[in-house]
Each structure stands twice: as structure tokens, then as C-alpha cells.
Design a protein around this motif. Structure first.
Motif, PDB file in Angstrom:
ATOM      1  N   VAL A  38     -12.905   9.735  -0.158  1.00  0.00           N
ATOM      2  CA  VAL A  38     -13.141   8.394   0.367  1.00  0.00           C
ATOM      3  C   VAL A  38     -12.095   7.451  -0.224  1.00  0.00           C
ATOM      4  CG1 VAL A  38     -15.614   8.737   0.715  1.00  0.00           C
ATOM      5  CG2 VAL A  38     -14.798   7.858  -1.469  1.00  0.00           C
ATOM      6  N   ARG A  39     -12.002   6.284   0.378  1.00  0.00           N
ATOM      7  CA  ARG A  39     -11.044   5.283  -0.091  1.00  0.00           C
ATOM      8  C   ARG A  39     -11.701   3.913  -0.047  1.00  0.00           C
ATOM      9  NH1 ARG A  39      -6.973   5.776   3.609  1.00  0.00           N
ATOM     10  NH2 ARG A  39      -5.935   7.384   2.382  1.00  0.00           N
ATOM     11  N   ARG A  40     -11.397   3.081  -1.029  1.00  0.00           N
ATOM     12  CA  ARG A  40     -11.893   1.712  -1.012  1.00  0.00           C
ATOM     13  C   ARG A  40     -11.329   0.966   0.187  1.00  0.00           C
ATOM     14  NH1 ARG A  40     -11.196   2.596  -6.430  1.00  0.00           N
ATOM     15  NH2 ARG A  40     -12.989   2.120  -7.756  1.00  0.00           N
ATOM     16  N   ARG A  41     -12.145   0.057   0.714  1.00  0.00           N
ATOM     17  CA  ARG A  41     -11.720  -0.720   1.884  1.00  0.00           C
ATOM     18  C   ARG A  41     -10.456  -1.522   1.589  1.00  0.00           C
ATOM     19  NH1 ARG A  41     -16.472  -4.159   3.643  1.00  0.00           N
ATOM     20  NH2 ARG A  41     -15.934  -4.984   1.629  1.00  0.00           N
ATOM     21  N   TRP A  42     -10.384  -2.095   0.392  1.00  0.00           N
ATOM     22  CA  TRP A  42      -9.209  -2.922   0.116  1.00  0.00           C
ATOM     23  C   TRP A  42      -7.972  -2.084  -0.146  1.00  0.00           C
ATOM     24  CZ3 TRP A  42      -7.373  -3.600  -5.136  1.00  0.00           C
ATOM     25  CH2 TRP A  42      -8.213  -3.091  -6.118  1.00  0.00           C
ATOM     26  N   ASP A  43      -8.118  -0.817  -0.582  1.00  0.00           N
ATOM     27  CA  ASP A  43      -6.959   0.071  -0.654  1.00  0.00           C
ATOM     28  C   ASP A  43      -6.425   0.350   0.746  1.00  0.00           C
ATOM     29  OD1 ASP A  43      -6.755   0.342  -3.393  1.00  0.00           O
ATOM     30  OD2 ASP A  43      -8.087   2.085  -3.471  1.00  0.00           O
ATOM     31  N   SER A  44      -7.338   0.622   1.679  1.00  0.00           N
ATOM     32  CA  SER A  44      -6.906   0.868   3.065  1.00  0.00           C
ATOM     33  C   SER A  44      -6.196  -0.344   3.638  1.00  0.00           C
ATOM     34  CB  SER A  44      -8.125   1.208   3.946  1.00  0.00           C
ATOM     35  OG  SER A  44      -8.713   2.416   3.543  1.00  0.00           O
ATOM     36  N   ALA A  45      -6.667  -1.531   3.268  1.00  0.00           N
ATOM     37  CA  ALA A  45      -6.075  -2.757   3.806  1.00  0.00           C
ATOM     38  C   ALA A  45      -4.721  -3.073   3.168  1.00  0.00           C
ATOM     39  CB  ALA A  45      -7.034  -3.935   3.596  1.00  0.00           C
ATOM     40  N   LEU A  46      -4.567  -2.785   1.881  1.00  0.00           N
ATOM     41  CA  LEU A  46      -3.377  -3.239   1.164  1.00  0.00           C
ATOM     42  C   LEU A  46      -2.288  -2.182   0.995  1.00  0.00           C
ATOM     43  CD1 LEU A  46      -5.055  -5.390  -1.629  1.00  0.00           C
ATOM     44  CD2 LEU A  46      -4.097  -6.157   0.541  1.00  0.00           C
ATOM     45  N   TRP A  47      -2.639  -0.907   0.941  1.00  0.00           N
ATOM     46  CA  TRP A  47      -1.628   0.124   0.712  1.00  0.00           C
ATOM     47  C   TRP A  47      -0.501   0.144   1.743  1.00  0.00           C
ATOM     48  CZ3 TRP A  47      -4.050   5.304  -1.353  1.00  0.00           C
ATOM     49  CH2 TRP A  47      -4.511   5.093  -2.646  1.00  0.00           C
ATOM     50  N   PRO A  48      -0.790  -0.100   3.029  1.00  0.00           N
ATOM     51  CA  PRO A  48       0.321  -0.077   3.999  1.00  0.00           C
ATOM     52  C   PRO A  48       1.430  -1.087   3.677  1.00  0.00           C
ATOM     53  CG  PRO A  48      -1.768   0.064   5.147  1.00  0.00           C
ATOM     54  CD  PRO A  48      -2.091  -0.244   3.702  1.00  0.00           C
ATOM     55  N   TRP A  49       1.134  -2.091   2.844  1.00  0.00           N
ATOM     56  CA  TRP A  49       2.149  -3.075   2.478  1.00  0.00           C
ATOM     57  C   TRP A  49       3.032  -2.585   1.332  1.00  0.00           C
ATOM     58  CZ3 TRP A  49       2.633  -7.028   5.764  1.00  0.00           C
ATOM     59  CH2 TRP A  49       1.536  -7.350   6.562  1.00  0.00           C
ATOM     60  N   ALA A  50       2.666  -1.497   0.693  1.00  0.00           N
ATOM     61  CA  ALA A  50       3.429  -0.975  -0.449  1.00  0.00           C
ATOM     62  C   ALA A  50       4.560  -0.094   0.064  1.00  0.00           C
ATOM     63  CB  ALA A  50       2.510  -0.194  -1.380  1.00  0.00           C
ATOM     64  N   GLN A  51       5.721  -0.703   0.293  1.00  0.00           N
ATOM     65  CA  GLN A  51       6.836   0.034   0.883  1.00  0.00           C
ATOM     66  C   GLN A  51       8.132  -0.070   0.088  1.00  0.00           C
ATOM     67  OE1 GLN A  51       7.054  -1.681   4.774  1.00  0.00           O
ATOM     68  NE2 GLN A  51       5.205  -0.647   5.501  1.00  0.00           N
ATOM     69  N   ARG A  52       8.305  -1.135  -0.711  1.00  0.00           N
ATOM     70  CA  ARG A  52       9.608  -1.337  -1.331  1.00  0.00           C
ATOM     71  C   ARG A  52       9.516  -1.779  -2.788  1.00  0.00           C
ATOM     72  NH1 ARG A  52      11.703  -5.793   1.163  1.00  0.00           N
ATOM     73  NH2 ARG A  52      13.573  -5.535  -0.102  1.00  0.00           N
ATOM     74  N   GLY A  53       8.557  -1.298  -3.541  1.00  0.00           N
ATOM     75  CA  GLY A  53       8.438  -1.692  -4.930  1.00  0.00           C
ATOM     76  C   GLY A  53       7.387  -2.768  -5.136  1.00  0.00           C
ATOM     77  N   PHE A  54       7.122  -3.066  -6.411  1.00  0.00           N
ATOM     78  CA  PHE A  54       5.998  -3.941  -6.737  1.00  0.00           C
ATOM     79  C   PHE A  54       6.190  -5.375  -6.257  1.00  0.00           C
ATOM     80  CE2 PHE A  54       4.047  -7.072  -9.553  1.00  0.00           C
ATOM     81  CZ  PHE A  54       2.714  -6.782  -9.314  1.00  0.00           C
TER      82      PHE A  54
END
Length: 197
Positions: free
Chosen positions: A152-168
Motif C-alpha cells: 500500500v502507499r500513503r495518499r500523499w505519497d501518491s500525490a507528491l511523488w510524481p513531482w520528484a523528478q530533478r532533485g530535492f
């Protein structure tokens, strides 16, 4: 000195995030909880409503070809030990920590599931890294014991991970406003800040 062929091993293709459930149906079936070092906050996750024995995965042993610093290894042991204490209190169940003599998690997890009579092993999906690399093997070993692996995955991980593309910092610029307005994220952050304070 002889020239050597250089192979590019990194897979840089952008792939969509796998769709995983963000909540679980509570059942009376025996369920084990896989607590790994990538996420030690099960008590504030989609698995929080469950009340079943907690199966704890050990930190991975160092790979002889890519040894882990003793400091890093010790930190992982302390982190997962702390997570065990909190999980045992929250889920009102015993925890079990196994030290594997191999780098494989598949056999220890399958054995723990068998010992506890679990029909399902539930855990938060690991991200890219050693735990994720072993998922196919883990799933196969569990199936031999008649155990289903449910990630399973937290809802906010699903929402925010797609934005993690080019570093912090580029990630933070895109998400800090969204993070402030996301109740699950705020609750988890508040809990961590309270614990650290």
C-alpha cells in the motif's frame, strides 16, 4: 592499461508511478505487517487500523561488493528498533526482528509469515532501492507458503511523488504549497516534530 567497454546501467526512462491501494479493508484473516527501514511509521499509515502480529524485516546486510558504512548500518538498526517499539504499542501485538545471514529478505519474511499463520503480508511499498529490488523474489517465496503480498502507499505519497523528478530543491519548489494543504502530510509531519521535540 587496457581500454574497457563502459556499459550504462542506469535506466533513465520516466515511468508512471505504479497504482497501489491507499487504504485496506480490515478483515479477520491472519495478517502480518512488514516493517522495513524505508518507512518506520506504520502507526500513521493506511495499515494503522489493523490489529495483527507485526512482522519486522531486518535492515539489509552490507553487500560485499558495495559495503555499507558501519555508521549507516548502526543507524538503520537503531531506526528499525525504534519503529518496533512504536509498532508494538500501536498494534498491541508482538514484534519479531530477524537478523538474516544473507542479503535476501525473501526467506526470512516467508518463514515469519508461516510461523504466524499469516494469509497476507502487508507493508508500505518500498521505493527504489534494495527492498524494492527484492520484491519479485519476496512475492515468489511468500506464494510458496500460500501468503499474498499486499503493498500500500500513503495518499500523499501518491500525490507528491510524481513531482520528484530533478532533485530535492526543484521538488520542494513544486510541492511545498501542496504539502501545507494536505491533511495527511501535516498530521505525519506534526507527529514527527512532536516526537523530535
Amino acid at each position: 592499461v587496457e581500454a574497457a567497454d563502459v556499459e550504462e546501467h542506469a535506466d533513465l526512462k520516466v515511468r508512471p508511478l505504479a497504482v497501489l491501494p491507499e487504504k485496506l479493508e480490515v478483515s479477520m484473516d491472519p495478517i502480518g505487517l512488514w516493517l522495513h527501514e524505508e518507512d518506520g511509521l506504520l502507526e500513521r499509515s493506511p495499515v494503522a487500523p489493523l490489529r495483527h502480529p507485526t512482522l519486522v524485516s531486518p535492515p539489509l546486510e552490507s553487500d560485499p561488493e558495495h559495503p555499507m558504512s558501519p555508521v549507516v548500518q548502526a543507524w538503520k538498526v537503531r531506526a528499525i528498533s525504534d519503529a518496533c517499539v512504536r509498532a508494538e504499542s500501536h498494534f498491541q501485538s508482538g514484534t519479531r526482528m530477524e537478523r538474516s545471514t544473507t542479503r535476501s529478505l525473501a526467506e526470512p519474511l516467508a518463514e515469519m509469515a508461516r510461523l504466524h499463520g499469516c494469509q497476507r503480508l502487508v507493508g508500505l511499498a518500498p521505493a527504489v532501492g534494495p527492498n524494492s529490488d527484492q520484491l519479485v523474489e519476496i512475492r515468489r517465496h511468500l506464494e510458496t507458503q500460500g501468503v499474498e503480498l499486499v503493498l500500500v502507499r500513503r495518499r500523499w505519497d501518491s500525490a507528491l511523488w510524481p513531482w520528484a523528478q530533478r532533485g530535492f530543491f526543484p521538488f520542494w519548489e513544486k510541492v511545498h504549497g501542496r504539502l501545507k494543504s494536505h491533511s495527511d502530510a501535516n498530521a505525519s509531519i506534526d507527529a514527527l516534530q512532536h516526537r523530535a521535540g
